[in-house]
Design an enzyme around this catalytic site. Structure first.
Site, PDB file in Angstrom:
ATOM      1  CG  ASP A  10      13.967 -35.888  -7.591  1.00 32.99           C
ATOM      2  OD1 ASP A  10      14.486 -34.787  -7.334  1.00 32.99           O
ATOM      3  OD2 ASP A  10      13.391 -36.128  -8.668  1.00 32.99           O
ATOM      4  CB  SER A  11       9.239 -34.909  -7.908  1.00 29.97           C
ATOM      5  OG  SER A  11      10.158 -34.396  -8.862  1.00 29.97           O
ATOM      6  CB  CYS A  73      12.535 -32.662  -5.401  1.00 36.99           C
ATOM      7  SG  CYS A  73      11.263 -31.716  -6.253  1.00 36.99           S
ATOM      8  CD  GLU A 153      11.981 -37.442 -16.101  1.00 34.57           C
ATOM      9  OE1 GLU A 153      11.956 -38.630 -16.435  1.00 34.57           O
ATOM     10  OE2 GLU A 153      12.078 -37.071 -14.914  1.00 34.57           O
ATOM     11  CB  CYS A 184      15.372 -28.200 -11.762  1.00 33.24           C
ATOM     12  SG  CYS A 184      14.528 -29.754 -12.189  1.00 33.24           S
ATOM     13  CG  HIS A 186      15.074 -33.280 -14.366  1.00 33.53           C
ATOM     14  ND1 HIS A 186      14.331 -33.242 -13.210  1.00 33.53           N
ATOM     15  CD2 HIS A 186      14.649 -34.378 -15.051  1.00 33.53           C
ATOM     16  CE1 HIS A 186      13.492 -34.260 -13.197  1.00 33.53           C
ATOM     17  NE2 HIS A 186      13.660 -34.971 -14.300  1.00 33.53           N
TER      18      HIS A 186
END
Length: 251
Positions: A10-11, A73, A153, A184, A186
């Site tokens: 993942d990024s 990602c 985040e 995404c 997240h």
């Protein structure tokens, strides 16, 4: 092939939402997670840069002799997956195709209204909409919701800041969707808040759940009593990635 040692790329930390499903499946002995934390986020970078970063991640995994690599990602799946598949000595699976499969299995109505949320780069790739159109789903709408990433985040999973940001974005889509693709990794961490924006609580397509559904369809998976061994790696500050993982895996 029965994959036992797999990688997750993942990024940054977002792929931990996919990692959680992989751990809970008990289908693997060992999982190696690599987050490119020094260069996150990918969603605001160019196609060529994302492709190059994705290939460099493949180089990182080369000493580990994986059975399978999952690109958690969405942005890297949109722009770097095909390049990685061309050179990798093992299967490399992104999250977009599994997401499409999960939606197909859940919604047969080709007139269903499907909202796709993602980073700017993922939405600009138009890959979700293109693949959905090929499957006959014509009523799709892509919406770049890039601010969700830094909010997650920061560890903000509910509350006024998140709710106002969700309203800011989702009011741009005038209809009530039948399904929302969380494009995404997240976004599953704020899935409840996204769903609560609508009174009808649309179906949510989660990358981690979709990946497991895809693997169960196309691979022979073993069941293990033990929880898989998980090792974290990062291009910068692996301690912070591990700290985030400890928090997010409990959600």
């Amino acid at each position: 092939m029965t994959p036992q040692r797999i990688g997750v790329f993942d990024s940054g930390a977002g792929g931990i939402s996919v990692l959680k499903n992989l751990i809970e499946s008990h289908n693997f002995k060992e999982i190696l997670y690599y987050g490119d934390t020094a260069r996150v986020p990918y969603g605001v970078k160019s196609k060529d840069t994302i492709r190059q970063y994705s290939l460099e991640a493949l180089d990182f995994f080369s000493p580990f002799k994986l059975d399978l690599l999952i690109v958690a990602c969405n942005t890297a799946s949109a722009y770097g997956l095909s390049a990685m598949q061309e050179v990798a000595p093992y299967p490399v699976i992104g999250v977009i195709e599994p997401g499409i499969l999960a939606l197909q299995n859940a919604i047969q109505d080709k007139n269903a209204k499907i909202l796709i949320l993602g980073t700017k780069a993922t939405i600009c790739s138009n890959l979700y909409s293109k693949l959905l159109r090929e499957k006959g789903y014509l009523n799709t709408f892509g919406l770049a919701t890039s601010l969700f990433v830094p909010i997650v985040e920061e560890g903000i999973f509910e509350g006024a800041i998140l709710d106002s940001t969700i309203a800011h974005y989702l009011k741009q889509y005038p209809s009530t969707p039948n399904a929302i693709i969380l494009g995404c990794t997240h976004f599953p961490l704020i899935a409840n808040s996204i769903a609560n924006f609508y009174s009808n609580k649309p179906l949510l397509i989660h990358s981690g759940e979709a990946i497991m559904e895809y693997l169960q369809n196309f691979y022979t998976l073993q069941s293990f009593k033990e929880t898989p061994k998980v090792k974290f790696y990062a291009s910068d500050y692996v301690e912070n990635l591990e700290k985030i993982a400890n928090l997010w895996l409990k959600k």
